[in-house]
Scaffold this motif. Structure first.
Motif, PDB file in Angstrom:
ATOM      1  N   ILE A  11      12.807  -4.470 -12.432  1.00 34.93           N
ATOM      2  CA  ILE A  11      13.343  -4.972 -11.155  1.00 34.93           C
ATOM      3  C   ILE A  11      13.495  -3.823 -10.165  1.00 34.93           C
ATOM      4  O   ILE A  11      13.113  -3.925  -8.989  1.00 34.93           O
ATOM      5  CB  ILE A  11      14.688  -5.684 -11.395  1.00 34.93           C
ATOM      6  CG1 ILE A  11      14.477  -6.951 -12.228  1.00 34.93           C
ATOM      7  CG2 ILE A  11      15.356  -6.030 -10.057  1.00 34.93           C
ATOM      8  CD1 ILE A  11      15.753  -7.624 -12.679  1.00 34.93           C
ATOM      9  N   GLU A  12      14.032  -2.703 -10.643  1.00 29.11           N
ATOM     10  CA  GLU A  12      14.188  -1.533  -9.768  1.00 29.11           C
ATOM     11  C   GLU A  12      12.830  -1.045  -9.254  1.00 29.11           C
ATOM     12  O   GLU A  12      12.678  -0.706  -8.071  1.00 29.11           O
ATOM     13  CB  GLU A  12      14.897  -0.404 -10.523  1.00 29.11           C
ATOM     14  CG  GLU A  12      16.378  -0.670 -10.749  1.00 29.11           C
ATOM     15  CD  GLU A  12      17.040   0.466 -11.519  1.00 29.11           C
ATOM     16  OE1 GLU A  12      16.318   1.195 -12.234  1.00 29.11           O
ATOM     17  OE2 GLU A  12      18.267   0.607 -11.398  1.00 29.11           O
ATOM     18  N   ASN A  13      11.833  -1.014 -10.148  1.00 25.55           N
ATOM     19  CA  ASN A  13      10.490  -0.580  -9.745  1.00 25.55           C
ATOM     20  C   ASN A  13       9.910  -1.529  -8.703  1.00 25.55           C
ATOM     21  O   ASN A  13       9.241  -1.102  -7.749  1.00 25.55           O
ATOM     22  CB  ASN A  13       9.559  -0.529 -10.955  1.00 25.55           C
ATOM     23  CG  ASN A  13       9.915   0.595 -11.907  1.00 25.55           C
ATOM     24  OD1 ASN A  13      10.571   1.557 -11.516  1.00 25.55           O
ATOM     25  ND2 ASN A  13       9.481   0.481 -13.165  1.00 25.55           N
ATOM     26  N   GLY A  14      10.134  -2.829  -8.895  1.00 29.67           N
ATOM     27  CA  GLY A  14       9.624  -3.817  -7.941  1.00 29.67           C
ATOM     28  C   GLY A  14      10.230  -3.643  -6.566  1.00 29.67           C
ATOM     29  O   GLY A  14       9.527  -3.746  -5.545  1.00 29.67           O
ATOM     30  N   ILE A  15      11.529  -3.374  -6.537  1.00 35.09           N
ATOM     31  CA  ILE A  15      12.203  -3.156  -5.245  1.00 35.09           C
ATOM     32  C   ILE A  15      11.649  -1.906  -4.561  1.00 35.09           C
ATOM     33  O   ILE A  15      11.373  -1.897  -3.351  1.00 35.09           O
ATOM     34  CB  ILE A  15      13.731  -3.045  -5.450  1.00 35.09           C
ATOM     35  CG1 ILE A  15      14.309  -4.379  -5.917  1.00 35.09           C
ATOM     36  CG2 ILE A  15      14.427  -2.602  -4.161  1.00 35.09           C
ATOM     37  CD1 ILE A  15      15.769  -4.313  -6.346  1.00 35.09           C
ATOM     38  N   ALA A  16      11.442  -0.854  -5.370  1.00 32.78           N
ATOM     39  CA  ALA A  16      10.911   0.400  -4.816  1.00 32.78           C
ATOM     40  C   ALA A  16       9.494   0.208  -4.282  1.00 32.78           C
ATOM     41  O   ALA A  16       9.138   0.742  -3.213  1.00 32.78           O
ATOM     42  CB  ALA A  16      10.933   1.486  -5.890  1.00 32.78           C
ATOM     43  N   GLU A  17       8.673  -0.557  -4.997  1.00 32.37           N
ATOM     44  CA  GLU A  17       7.306  -0.799  -4.559  1.00 32.37           C
ATOM     45  C   GLU A  17       7.255  -1.550  -3.234  1.00 32.37           C
ATOM     46  O   GLU A  17       6.317  -1.387  -2.451  1.00 32.37           O
ATOM     47  CB  GLU A  17       6.554  -1.591  -5.638  1.00 32.37           C
ATOM     48  CG  GLU A  17       6.180  -0.760  -6.860  1.00 32.37           C
ATOM     49  CD  GLU A  17       5.564  -1.604  -7.967  1.00 32.37           C
ATOM     50  OE1 GLU A  17       5.282  -2.799  -7.707  1.00 32.37           O
ATOM     51  OE2 GLU A  17       5.373  -1.088  -9.081  1.00 32.37           O
ATOM     52  N   LEU A  18       8.265  -2.357  -2.992  1.00 32.70           N
ATOM     53  CA  LEU A  18       8.336  -3.074  -1.715  1.00 32.70           C
ATOM     54  C   LEU A  18       8.883  -2.193  -0.600  1.00 32.70           C
ATOM     55  O   LEU A  18       8.921  -2.603   0.570  1.00 32.70           O
ATOM     56  CB  LEU A  18       9.210  -4.327  -1.856  1.00 32.70           C
ATOM     57  CG  LEU A  18       8.645  -5.459  -2.722  1.00 32.70           C
ATOM     58  CD1 LEU A  18       9.697  -6.566  -2.905  1.00 32.70           C
ATOM     59  CD2 LEU A  18       7.385  -6.058  -2.097  1.00 32.70           C
ATOM     60  N   GLY A  19       9.311  -0.973  -0.959  1.00 27.77           N
ATOM     61  CA  GLY A  19       9.883  -0.067   0.038  1.00 27.77           C
ATOM     62  C   GLY A  19      11.238  -0.526   0.521  1.00 27.77           C
ATOM     63  O   GLY A  19      11.609  -0.289   1.684  1.00 27.77           O
ATOM     64  N   MET A  20      11.997  -1.152  -0.355  1.00 28.95           N
ATOM     65  CA  MET A  20      13.297  -1.707   0.039  1.00 28.95           C
ATOM     66  C   MET A  20      14.420  -1.057  -0.750  1.00 28.95           C
ATOM     67  O   MET A  20      14.196  -0.397  -1.764  1.00 28.95           O
ATOM     68  CB  MET A  20      13.318  -3.217  -0.220  1.00 28.95           C
ATOM     69  CG  MET A  20      12.383  -4.022   0.664  1.00 28.95           C
ATOM     70  SD  MET A  20      12.542  -5.801   0.343  1.00 28.95           S
ATOM     71  CE  MET A  20      11.531  -6.465   1.676  1.00 28.95           C
TER      72      MET A  20
END
Length: 460
Positions: A11-20
């Motif tokens: 989940i953390e990686n997904g948020i980071a990939e979205l630049g958020m």
């Protein structure tokens, strides 16, 4: 806690990939920033609800069921199953066809057999929501792990599996009936009524008349007993709550007598069959009749009229042919069973019925029409079974007329249907029929026969 942290890392990686950050992703997903912080950074981390997991999945643009294999650990947070997460998760897995996740969760739940009750509740939730096939994995789990042989939930699980297995395949129906029979008497009354009705129907379709008659007798006696009890309750209690049966109570009572009459008819005991017709011809005396039950009473009146004519034809009384033909025209639901009777009788007594066959020829040419008859009360299995019989007896009829090509065509149609539904009674007649008249068959008919034989061997 390794898999839990892996889920949170994803989940953390997904948020980071979205630049958020938590705040901006919270706005995107609709989940509060503080909740995200508690889920990902809490000590210990806050468990993730299934609703939150699916909200996060949608926000990432991932397919449904994303990371479900890792979400399993959330259902056993601190090593114990949490029903508020386990139950919706298993239901969602069933809806998405994620049997891998279901099996893993069930395996962990069954470390303590007290959780069988929860598994049964999940199965019931799915079944009553119309998700019958999705419920079966849970009912099978209950059947395999219920400790108490006389448990009601064990009996209900067997009943649900039985109902789900019944279809057009005769052999599967027989296996389902044999497996369910020992548990029918352990069901609560409303399910037991329907269980007896279904067992009667299965053995009727298999032409096992003695067993069908046995269950018809049980259905008559049990439905009469339930009726008396319900009547007493209705009189005794001001706030009477009727037994919630799948069908009106009068349906079970009348169907028992109808099945017994058909059993005697099939065995050539026509006078006995007539006596049973009178038992269901007028059920207006039933005191517990709502609008749906009134419709069933009218159906039984119709069945009685049809079966009286049916018996006259079977006894060779051809003076009733016109009346029966007119009755069938007005009641298309009865055309198939009526045609079968007329064709069988014509073969037995040697009269010809070309005009009647012509009148109802659309039912024989376009079998899809049969399934589209409005307000038909016959299920697909019954209709298909009847069609295979009609085609076989038509083959015999055209042999009498020395129209060999047409006779063989009908025998092949009968063979094709009987292979499909695995009706041994019929295809064991069709095979010697074709072989006897093989010399009259066309090249195309021989090729079709060989193809059907190969199909039969493949499915044996």
């Amino acid at each position: 806690m390794e898999t839990t942290m892996t889920l949170r890392s994803e989940i953390e990686n997904g948020i980071a990939e979205l630049g958020m950050n938590f705040s901006s992703f919270g706005e995107l997903s609709g989940i509060n920033r503080g909740i995200f912080s508690a889920i990902l950074n809490g000590s210990p981390p806050k468990p993730i609800s299934l609703n939150q997991m699916e909200t996060i999945t949608r926000a990432f643009g991932k397919p449904e069921g994303w990371m479900f294999d890792l979400y399993i650990e959330e259902c056993f947070y601190d090593g114990k199953p949490n029903r508020r997460r386990v139950e919706p998760f298993l239901i969602r897995c069933a809806e998405l066809g994620r049997k891998d996740c279901i099996r893993e969760v069930l395996s962990r739940l069954l470390e303590d057999l007290k959780h069988v009750s929860m598994i049964f509740d999940i199965a019931e939730t799915l079944f009553t929501a119309g998700k019958v096939q999705e419920s079966l994995i849970f009912y099978e789990c209950v059947v395999e792990n219920e400790k108490y042989h006389h448990s009601e939930r064990l009996a209900v699980s067997h009943y649900r599996i039985f109902r789900a297995m019944i279809g057009a395949d005769n052999e599967q129906n027989l296996r389902a009936a044999l497996r369910f029979e020992p548990f029918c008497g352990k069901l609560p009354d409303h399910h037991r009524l329907d269980g007896l009705l279904q067992l009667t129907t299965v053995y009727y379709s298999l032409e096992r008349w003695k067993i069908a008659g046995h269950y018809a007798d049980e259905l008559i006696a049990f439905s009469a007993n339930v009726y008396e009890n319900e009547n007493m309750k209705r009189i005794k209690y001001k706030k009477y709550e009727p037994l919630l049966t799948e069908r009106p109570l009068v349906k079970y009572y009348g169907q028992g007598y109808l099945a017994k009459g058909i059993m005697f008819e099939a065995q050539g005991e026509y006078e006995q069959a007539k006596l049973y017709i009178e038992k269901y011809a007028d059920l207006s005396w039933f005191e517990i009749l709502d609008d749906q039950a009134e419709k069933e009473v009218e159906k039984f009146k119709l069945f009685a009229k049809a079966n009286r004519l049916n018996l006259e034809i079977l006894m060779g009384n051809t003076e009733y042919l016109n009346e029966y033909s007119e009755f069938l025209e007005k009641n298309p639901q009865e055309v198939l069973s009526g045609l079968l009777t007329i064709i069988k009788s014509s073969n037995q007594y040697g009269f010809f019925i070309d005009s009647i066959i012509l009148k109802f020829s659309t039912y024989l040419i376009d079998t899809d029409q049969v399934f589209q008859v409005k307000e038909s009360y016959y299920d697909q299995a019954t209709i298909t079974h009847t069609m295979s019989n009609i085609f076989y007896h038509l083959a015999e009829y055209y042999i009498r007329k020395e129209n060999y090509v047409t006779a063989i065509d009908y025998s092949l149609q009968s063979l094709q249907v009987s292979i499909k539904i695995r009706n041994k009674n019929i295809f064991m007649k069709c095979i010697p029929f074709f072989e006897e008249f093989r010399n009259f068959s066309t090249t195309a008919q021989k090729q079709k026969y060989e193809a059907l034989m190969k199909e039969m061997y493949r499915n044996a």
